[in-house]
Motif scaffolding. Structure first.
Motif, PDB file in Angstrom:
ATOM      1  N   TYR A  60      68.701  47.461  38.497  1.00  0.00           N
ATOM      2  CA  TYR A  60      68.169  47.768  37.183  1.00  0.00           C
ATOM      3  C   TYR A  60      69.357  48.143  36.291  1.00  0.00           C
ATOM      4  O   TYR A  60      70.192  48.959  36.683  1.00  0.00           O
ATOM      5  N   PHE A  61      69.442  47.545  35.123  1.00  0.00           N
ATOM      6  CA  PHE A  61      70.585  47.759  34.238  1.00  0.00           C
ATOM      7  C   PHE A  61      70.290  48.879  33.243  1.00  0.00           C
ATOM      8  O   PHE A  61      69.180  49.010  32.738  1.00  0.00           O
ATOM      9  N   GLY A  62      71.323  49.688  32.984  1.00  0.00           N
ATOM     10  CA  GLY A  62      71.174  50.789  32.055  1.00  0.00           C
ATOM     11  C   GLY A  62      72.328  50.845  31.082  1.00  0.00           C
ATOM     12  O   GLY A  62      73.174  49.948  31.027  1.00  0.00           O
ATOM     13  N   THR A  63      72.371  51.909  30.302  1.00  0.00           N
ATOM     14  CA  THR A  63      73.445  52.131  29.337  1.00  0.00           C
ATOM     15  C   THR A  63      74.003  53.535  29.554  1.00  0.00           C
ATOM     16  O   THR A  63      73.297  54.436  30.012  1.00  0.00           O
ATOM     17  N   MET A  64      75.300  53.706  29.231  1.00  0.00           N
ATOM     18  CA  MET A  64      75.937  55.016  29.326  1.00  0.00           C
ATOM     19  C   MET A  64      76.767  55.265  28.075  1.00  0.00           C
ATOM     20  O   MET A  64      77.100  54.332  27.338  1.00  0.00           O
ATOM     21  N   SER A  65      77.106  56.526  27.872  1.00  0.00           N
ATOM     22  CA  SER A  65      77.932  56.886  26.725  1.00  0.00           C
ATOM     23  C   SER A  65      79.333  56.293  26.837  1.00  0.00           C
ATOM     24  O   SER A  65      80.054  56.176  25.850  1.00  0.00           O
ATOM     25  N   GLU A  66      79.724  55.921  28.047  1.00  0.00           N
ATOM     26  CA  GLU A  66      80.940  55.141  28.279  1.00  0.00           C
ATOM     27  C   GLU A  66      80.763  54.375  29.577  1.00  0.00           C
ATOM     28  O   GLU A  66      80.040  54.796  30.466  1.00  0.00           O
ATOM     29  N   GLY A  67      81.373  53.220  29.688  1.00  0.00           N
ATOM     30  CA  GLY A  67      81.286  52.437  30.915  1.00  0.00           C
ATOM     31  C   GLY A  67      79.952  51.728  31.074  1.00  0.00           C
ATOM     32  O   GLY A  67      79.195  51.532  30.120  1.00  0.00           O
ATOM     33  N   ARG A  68      79.672  51.361  32.322  1.00  0.00           N
ATOM     34  CA  ARG A  68      78.463  50.618  32.656  1.00  0.00           C
ATOM     35  C   ARG A  68      77.763  51.271  33.836  1.00  0.00           C
ATOM     36  O   ARG A  68      78.397  51.937  34.656  1.00  0.00           O
ATOM     37  N   VAL A  69      76.447  51.029  33.949  1.00  0.00           N
ATOM     38  CA  VAL A  69      75.678  51.589  35.064  1.00  0.00           C
ATOM     39  C   VAL A  69      74.575  50.620  35.469  1.00  0.00           C
ATOM     40  O   VAL A  69      73.986  49.937  34.627  1.00  0.00           O
ATOM     41  N   VAL A  70      74.350  50.547  36.771  1.00  0.00           N
ATOM     42  CA  VAL A  70      73.166  49.889  37.314  1.00  0.00           C
ATOM     43  C   VAL A  70      72.545  50.849  38.318  1.00  0.00           C
ATOM     44  O   VAL A  70      73.221  51.749  38.842  1.00  0.00           O
ATOM     45  N   ALA A  71      71.249  50.660  38.582  1.00  0.00           N
ATOM     46  CA  ALA A  71      70.539  51.526  39.524  1.00  0.00           C
ATOM     47  C   ALA A  71      69.853  50.685  40.587  1.00  0.00           C
ATOM     48  O   ALA A  71      69.465  49.536  40.342  1.00  0.00           O
ATOM     49  N   PHE A  72      69.723  51.278  41.769  1.00  0.00           N
ATOM     50  CA  PHE A  72      68.999  50.667  42.883  1.00  0.00           C
ATOM     51  C   PHE A  72      68.015  51.688  43.428  1.00  0.00           C
ATOM     52  O   PHE A  72      68.286  52.896  43.425  1.00  0.00           O
ATOM     53  N   VAL A  73      66.880  51.208  43.915  1.00  0.00           N
ATOM     54  CA  VAL A  73      65.944  52.042  44.666  1.00  0.00           C
ATOM     55  C   VAL A  73      65.645  51.295  45.950  1.00  0.00           C
ATOM     56  O   VAL A  73      65.205  50.135  45.916  1.00  0.00           O
ATOM     57  N   ASP A  74      65.913  51.924  47.086  1.00  0.00           N
ATOM     58  CA  ASP A  74      65.697  51.246  48.359  1.00  0.00           C
ATOM     59  C   ASP A  74      65.375  52.257  49.453  1.00  0.00           C
ATOM     60  O   ASP A  74      65.466  53.465  49.258  1.00  0.00           O
ATOM     61  N   TYR A  75      64.949  51.725  50.573  1.00  0.00           N
ATOM     62  CA  TYR A  75      64.709  52.550  51.759  1.00  0.00           C
ATOM     63  C   TYR A  75      65.986  52.544  52.600  1.00  0.00           C
ATOM     64  O   TYR A  75      66.641  51.511  52.729  1.00  0.00           O
ATOM     65  N   VAL A  76      66.314  53.697  53.177  1.00  0.00           N
ATOM     66  CA  VAL A  76      67.470  53.781  54.061  1.00  0.00           C
ATOM     67  C   VAL A  76      67.039  54.426  55.369  1.00  0.00           C
ATOM     68  O   VAL A  76      66.472  55.527  55.373  1.00  0.00           O
ATOM     69  N   SER A  77      67.282  53.729  56.467  1.00  0.00           N
ATOM     70  CA  SER A  77      67.026  54.275  57.792  1.00  0.00           C
ATOM     71  C   SER A  77      68.301  54.963  58.255  1.00  0.00           C
ATOM     72  O   SER A  77      69.321  54.310  58.506  1.00  0.00           O
ATOM     73  N   LEU A  78      68.263  56.292  58.323  1.00  0.00           N
ATOM     74  CA  LEU A  78      69.429  57.097  58.685  1.00  0.00           C
ATOM     75  C   LEU A  78      69.430  57.323  60.193  1.00  0.00           C
ATOM     76  O   LEU A  78      68.641  58.117  60.716  1.00  0.00           O
ATOM     77  N   ALA A  79      70.296  56.624  60.882  1.00  0.00           N
ATOM     78  CA  ALA A  79      70.282  56.633  62.350  1.00  0.00           C
ATOM     79  C   ALA A  79      70.572  58.014  62.928  1.00  0.00           C
ATOM     80  O   ALA A  79      69.885  58.460  63.851  1.00  0.00           O
ATOM     81  N   ASN A  80      71.563  58.704  62.416  1.00  0.00           N
ATOM     82  CA  ASN A  80      71.936  60.002  62.990  1.00  0.00           C
ATOM     83  C   ASN A  80      70.870  61.060  62.772  1.00  0.00           C
ATOM     84  O   ASN A  80      70.675  61.942  63.614  1.00  0.00           O
ATOM     85  N   GLU A  81      70.185  61.000  61.625  1.00  0.00           N
ATOM     86  CA  GLU A  81      69.151  61.983  61.317  1.00  0.00           C
ATOM     87  C   GLU A  81      67.795  61.574  61.866  1.00  0.00           C
ATOM     88  O   GLU A  81      66.886  62.393  61.956  1.00  0.00           O
ATOM     89  N   GLY A  82      67.613  60.289  62.172  1.00  0.00           N
ATOM     90  CA  GLY A  82      66.345  59.821  62.719  1.00  0.00           C
ATOM     91  C   GLY A  82      65.218  59.803  61.714  1.00  0.00           C
ATOM     92  O   GLY A  82      64.050  60.003  62.073  1.00  0.00           O
ATOM     93  N   VAL A  83      65.537  59.570  60.429  1.00  0.00           N
ATOM     94  CA  VAL A  83      64.507  59.526  59.384  1.00  0.00           C
ATOM     95  C   VAL A  83      64.750  58.325  58.477  1.00  0.00           C
ATOM     96  O   VAL A  83      65.846  57.752  58.451  1.00  0.00           O
ATOM     97  N   VAL A  84      63.710  57.959  57.727  1.00  0.00           N
ATOM     98  CA  VAL A  84      63.804  56.910  56.715  1.00  0.00           C
ATOM     99  C   VAL A  84      63.520  57.555  55.371  1.00  0.00           C
ATOM    100  O   VAL A  84      62.503  58.242  55.207  1.00  0.00           O
ATOM    101  N   VAL A  85      64.415  57.364  54.408  1.00  0.00           N
ATOM    102  CA  VAL A  85      64.267  57.977  53.093  1.00  0.00           C
ATOM    103  C   VAL A  85      64.181  56.906  52.017  1.00  0.00           C
ATOM    104  O   VAL A  85      64.623  55.774  52.210  1.00  0.00           O
TER     105      VAL A  85
END
Length: 196
Positions: A60-85
């Motif tokens: 997802y593309f956004g705007t900033m007061s300087e530079g550029r920004v994009v955003a992501f939303v995803d699921y992450v399976s954290l192996a060491n913690e044993g959870v999905v966030v």
């Protein structure tokens, strides 16, 4: 020993094993459902341990007061913690390092401030910084607000202050959040994230 006498011992063994698995957190999140979802791109994280499940149609593309920004939303399976966030990532491109220590995020009438520890790389005189947030605990109210409010504003507080906005449509975000909840997200031992 007769079968009759073995039954109580068998039941005790089953109860012990059940409590061990419950304490471990195994089986609380239906990871198989993410693996079977063809609308998600699955790939290994940069640490070569965790797995990322990212919906199509991003970033997802956004705007900033300087530079550029994009955003992501995803699921992450954290192996060491044993959870999905469910994870929110703001990926910035700037001419100079910012290295924000805190980030303030607002969606609708919910504002949260979170500690930040960005991953920073520099290439061809461009500084790229990634700010990642697990949408659990103190950030859960933000996630719930994002199911109805598509405009996310943020303030990065580091060497200087940079502000920005990114549109993450509620009709994209809400199904991801609802799916995480339905698959067992809140039932996981999420307190393990506080130790890292």
């Amino acid at each position: 020993m007769t079968i009759r006498r073995l039954i109580p011992l068998f039941l005790i063994l089953v109860l012990c094993l059940t409590s061990v698995f419950a304490e471990d957190g195994s089986g609380l999140f239906d990871l198989d459902a993410l693996d079977a979802d063809e609308s998600l791109d699955c790939f290994m994280a940069g640490n070569r341990i965790d797995m990322i499940y990212r919906p199509e149609g991003q970033p997802y593309f956004g705007t900033m007061s300087e530079g550029r920004v994009v955003a992501f939303v995803d699921y992450v399976s954290l192996a060491n913690e044993g959870v999905v966030v469910l994870r929110l990532t703001l990926a910035t491109q700037l001419e100079d390092m910012l290295c924000a220590g805190t980030v303030t995020l607002t969606a609708g009438d919910v504002t949260v401030t979170a500690s930040a520890d960005p991953t920073t790389t520099e290439y061809d005189a461009i500084v790229q910084e990634e700010y990642c947030f697990w949408l659990t605990a103190d950030l859960q109210p933000l996630a719930e607000s994002m199911t109805e409010n598509g405009t996310l504003t943020f303030t990065l507080n580091g060497e200087r202050t940079v502000t920005g906005t990114v549109e993450i449509p509620a009709e994209d975000f809400a199904p991801l959040w609802e799916n995480w909840v339905r698959l067992g997200g809140p039932e996981q031992p999420l307190e393990r994230l506080d130790r890292h």
